[in-house]
Design a protein around this motif. Structure first.
Motif, mmCIF file in Angstrom:
data_model
loop_
_atom_site.group_PDB
_atom_site.id
_atom_site.type_symbol
_atom_site.label_atom_id
_atom_site.label_comp_id
_atom_site.label_asym_id
_atom_site.label_seq_id
_atom_site.Cartn_x
_atom_site.Cartn_y
_atom_site.Cartn_z
ATOM 1 N N UNK A 16 -15.424 -8.126 1.045
ATOM 2 C CA UNK A 16 -15.171 -7.673 -0.326
ATOM 3 C C UNK A 16 -13.675 -7.534 -0.627
ATOM 4 N N UNK A 17 -12.835 -7.602 0.389
ATOM 5 C CA UNK A 17 -11.401 -7.372 0.196
ATOM 6 C C UNK A 17 -10.759 -8.272 -0.869
ATOM 7 N N UNK A 18 -11.110 -9.547 -0.960
ATOM 8 C CA UNK A 18 -10.428 -10.400 -1.948
ATOM 9 C C UNK A 18 -10.828 -10.144 -3.402
ATOM 10 N N UNK A 19 -11.844 -9.327 -3.647
ATOM 11 C CA UNK A 19 -12.383 -9.201 -5.012
ATOM 12 C C UNK A 19 -11.335 -8.678 -5.986
ATOM 13 N N UNK A 20 -10.700 -7.572 -5.649
ATOM 14 C CA UNK A 20 -9.680 -6.985 -6.515
ATOM 15 C C UNK A 20 -8.913 -5.941 -5.719
ATOM 16 N N UNK A 21 -7.791 -5.500 -6.257
ATOM 17 C CA UNK A 21 -7.001 -4.466 -5.577
ATOM 18 C C UNK A 21 -7.766 -3.141 -5.504
ATOM 19 N N UNK A 22 -8.493 -2.811 -6.582
ATOM 20 C CA UNK A 22 -9.264 -1.561 -6.589
ATOM 21 C C UNK A 22 -10.321 -1.593 -5.492
ATOM 22 N N UNK A 23 -11.031 -2.711 -5.388
ATOM 23 C CA UNK A 23 -12.053 -2.860 -4.352
ATOM 24 C C UNK A 23 -11.406 -2.811 -2.969
ATOM 25 N N UNK A 24 -10.274 -3.474 -2.802
ATOM 26 C CA UNK A 24 -9.579 -3.470 -1.512
ATOM 27 C C UNK A 24 -9.229 -2.057 -1.072
ATOM 28 N N UNK A 25 -8.702 -1.265 -1.987
ATOM 29 C CA UNK A 25 -8.326 0.115 -1.658
ATOM 30 C C UNK A 25 -9.539 0.904 -1.190
ATOM 31 N N UNK A 26 -10.668 0.752 -1.879
ATOM 32 C CA UNK A 26 -11.867 1.506 -1.504
ATOM 33 C C UNK A 26 -12.438 1.025 -0.171
ATOM 34 N N UNK A 27 -12.427 -0.286 0.066
ATOM 35 C CA UNK A 27 -12.886 -0.810 1.359
ATOM 36 C C UNK A 27 -12.027 -0.247 2.484
ATOM 37 N N UNK A 28 -10.732 -0.270 2.306
ATOM 38 C CA UNK A 28 -9.820 0.229 3.338
ATOM 39 C C UNK A 28 -9.981 1.729 3.544
ATOM 40 N N UNK A 29 -10.269 2.457 2.473
ATOM 41 C CA UNK A 29 -10.484 3.901 2.590
ATOM 42 C C UNK A 29 -11.733 4.191 3.421
ATOM 43 N N UNK A 30 -12.805 3.425 3.184
ATOM 44 C CA UNK A 30 -14.025 3.590 3.987
ATOM 45 C C UNK A 30 -13.725 3.308 5.458
ATOM 46 N N UNK A 31 -12.978 2.252 5.731
ATOM 47 C CA UNK A 31 -12.638 1.906 7.114
ATOM 48 C C UNK A 31 -11.770 2.993 7.750
ATOM 49 N N UNK A 32 -10.895 3.587 6.961
ATOM 50 C CA UNK A 32 -10.101 4.719 7.459
ATOM 51 C C UNK A 32 -11.011 5.907 7.800
ATOM 52 N N UNK A 33 -12.022 6.134 6.970
ATOM 53 C CA UNK A 33 -12.982 7.208 7.255
ATOM 54 C C UNK A 33 -13.626 7.007 8.624
ATOM 55 N N UNK A 34 -13.964 5.740 8.921
ATOM 56 C CA UNK A 34 -14.590 5.441 10.213
ATOM 57 C C UNK A 34 -13.576 5.623 11.346
ATOM 58 N N UNK A 35 -12.397 5.059 11.171
ATOM 59 C CA UNK A 35 -11.392 5.082 12.240
ATOM 60 C C UNK A 35 -10.924 6.486 12.572
ATOM 61 N N UNK A 36 -10.826 7.351 11.564
ATOM 62 C CA UNK A 36 -10.295 8.689 11.838
ATOM 63 C C UNK A 36 -11.275 9.569 12.608
ATOM 64 N N UNK A 37 -12.514 9.076 12.798
ATOM 65 C CA UNK A 37 -13.478 9.846 13.586
ATOM 66 C C UNK A 37 -13.133 9.829 15.076
ATOM 67 N N UNK A 38 -12.195 8.948 15.497
ATOM 68 C CA UNK A 38 -11.722 9.025 16.872
ATOM 69 C C UNK A 38 -11.851 7.749 17.674
ATOM 70 N N UNK A 39 -11.468 7.839 18.946
ATOM 71 C CA UNK A 39 -11.407 6.643 19.809
ATOM 72 C C UNK A 39 -12.726 5.888 19.917
ATOM 73 N N UNK A 40 -13.863 6.594 20.020
ATOM 74 C CA UNK A 40 -15.144 5.910 20.180
ATOM 75 C C UNK A 40 -15.442 5.011 18.983
ATOM 76 N N UNK A 41 -15.055 5.450 17.784
ATOM 77 C CA UNK A 41 -15.311 4.668 16.572
ATOM 78 C C UNK A 41 -14.339 3.492 16.469
ATOM 79 N N UNK A 42 -13.074 3.727 16.806
ATOM 80 C CA UNK A 42 -12.093 2.636 16.770
ATOM 81 C C UNK A 42 -12.424 1.565 17.799
ATOM 82 N N UNK A 43 -12.990 2.005 18.924
ATOM 83 C CA UNK A 43 -13.374 1.052 19.959
ATOM 84 C C UNK A 43 -14.448 0.089 19.439
#
Length: 499
Positions: A396-423
């Motif tokens: 979904x990243x190429x759709x628009x800048x607004x969509x890109x920001x929200x996709x990246x925010x969701x991925x940040x939500x996952x990554x900030x849960x810690x090493x097991x999630x980033x792995x």
């Protein structure tokens, strides 16, 4: 360990907390924008078949003399058919703004029309109501305020035996409500909330749809959080009535769900939730679980049909869920008033794919909900990973800048849960996609990419090594001079080089 300058380069815990703080600020701004994006409009109820039987002729502008003539005939004509015909002519003239203005300036005109509205002759009463409806659709607030003498009668007729008449009165009230605070000030003590609450038990779908429209207009008033929605102790308020329970019943998925009715009441629920008066009460009534089941039902429906109206329902339902999930007391997973994580995530991705094909403008709504689901819930993040949904999200990243920001925010939500999630985010297509987003010109997209890379470097050091191997530093150099990004760019460069 982070080290450094301007309070941005800190130990892992502090860095993550800082990211969370920024995300919370952005989310608060997004919620505010959605609360302020109202759907204020007026609706005109005209019967096409009726227009045809009247000859389909073009309605003419009427002057004061003609208005007086038609009102006189309607009031004192010797035959009912003649009186009805005079009101039909007046109604057709009232389709013009000039006639509307002339009508309200003519002394005694509204008094006469209200008298005809209260007539014991059903056809005259209906035509008088149609004249009022034409006036209610005016873009001039003075015209709406001139209709004030009729509002108590319109409320009274909501208990009429004619579903067509009730529907007409509801649309007229809805038009008047949205136009003037003076109208709303008069309607509240006259008992509009109890009257609407009584209507919601009607078996007629046309009445329910009109009721949803009128109620949504009332709930959008700027004074609604203080004067219209308030606490359950206020008997004449929306939350003090049976309206919330009945609204949730009308949103229950199943064969009895009517899409037109559901759309109207989903927007009503959205405005109640946005008021933040007492969302805990709505949750206790099962609002969260009802909306979750409706989300599952919509996902199934878009797989079976291409009904465009489904898009109209999706928007308010997604917003309702997103706003409810921001309540501090909400535990989103498990329990009778909560959500089933994997089913909700799967349904949401079905809808996201549908939006991508049919209505890309709704993608931010779905992603905003996914953001709120994953922000504080490891189980929803786990579902995202276990169901292999990261790659569809990245698409979904190429759709628009607004969509890109929200996709990246969701991925940040996952990554900030810690090493097991980033792995589990690594290896895969994530890093090449992030390097690709660093080439974007939008600073907010790039900023979110930098924040996600920070988390990946912290929790999954192999990401930093791969980033260097894929010429990531060269891509970063283009943003070194950007005032909004340079601190994060320098931090990321330093982290990557010191791994």
């Amino acid at each position: 360990m982070w080290s450094g300058r301007q309070g941005r380069l800190r130990p892992v815990g502090c860095a993550v907390e800082e990211l969370r703080c920024r995300w919370r600020e952005r989310e608060a701004a997004l919620r505010k924008a959605r609360r302020e994006q109202q759907l204020i409009s007026k609706r005109l109820l005209r019967d096409d078949a009726l227009e045809e039987t009247e000859g389909g002729c073009v309605a003419m502008t009427l002057g004061e003399a003609e208005i007086q003539q038609f009102l006189g005939l309607a009031q004192r004509g010797t035959e009912e058919k003649e009186r009805e015909k005079a009101l039909v002519s007046l109604r057709r003239g009232l389709q013009h703004p000039e006639t509307q203005q002339a009508f309200i300036l003519l002394e005694g005109s509204m008094r006469t029309l209200v008298g005809l509205l209260t007539s014991n002759q059903a056809l005259l009463q209906l035509e008088a109501a149609r004249c009022l409806h034409e006036l209610s659709h005016s873009e001039q607030s003075a015209v709406a305020e001139a209709c004030l003498p009729a509002t108590s009668y319109l409320l009274t007729y909501l208990s009429s035996h004619s579903s067509d008449f009730i529907e007409l009165c509801l649309y007229t009230l809805g038009n008047l409500i949205v136009e003037s605070e003076a109208v709303r000030r008069q309607l509240l003590p006259q008992g509009i909330v109890p009257s609407l609450a009584a209507c919601i038990q009607s078996p007629h779908l046309t009445v329910l749809e009109a009721l949803g429209y009128a109620l949504s207009q009332l709930l959008q008033a700027k004074e609604a959080p203080e004067a219209i929605i308030p606490s359950p102790s206020a008997g004449s308020s929306v939350l003090g009535s049976t309206l919330p329970q009945h609204i949730l019943q009308l949103l229950q998925p199943g064969p009895k769900l009517n899409l037109g009715v559901a759309v109207e009441f989903a927007w009503c629920l959205h405005y109640i939730i946005c008021s933040q008066v007492n969302n805990a009460l709505l949750i206790s009534h099962g609002c969260l679980s009802t909306l979750g089941l409706l989300l599952l039902d919509m996902a199934g429906a878009v797989q079976r049909t291409e009904d465009a109206r489904m898009e109209l329902l999706a928007c308010p339902v997604l917003r309702c869920l997103s706003n409810l999930l921001t309540e501090a007391a909400v535990e989103v997973v498990g329990g009778p008033n909560q959500l089933e994580d994997e089913r909700v995530v799967a349904a949401l991705f079905i809808l996201l794919q549908f939006f991508l094909q049919k209505q890309p403008s709704l993608l931010p709504e779905g992603l905003w909900l996914l953001n709120n689901l994953t922000a504080n819930s490891p189980s929803f993040c786990t579902s995202l990973l276990s169901m292999d949904l990261i790659e569809p999200l990245l698409q979904l990243l190429p759709v628009s800048n607004v969509v890109s920001v929200l996709v990246l925010t969701v991925l940040c939500n996952v990554a900030e849960k810690g090493p097991a999630y980033c792995q589990r985010l690594w290896p895969g297509p994530l890093l090449p996609c992030l390097i690709g987003t660093l080439a974007f010109s939008d600073t907010e997209v790039v900023g979110h990419s930098l924040e996600l890379l920070q988390l990946l470097f912290l929790y999954q050091p192999e990401t930093a090594e791969a980033f260097l191997q894929q010429s990531g530093l060269q891509v970063l150099e283009r943003h070194q001079e950007a005032a909004q990004l340079q601190d994060r760019v320098h931090a990321l460069q330093k982290t990557a080089l010191h791994r």
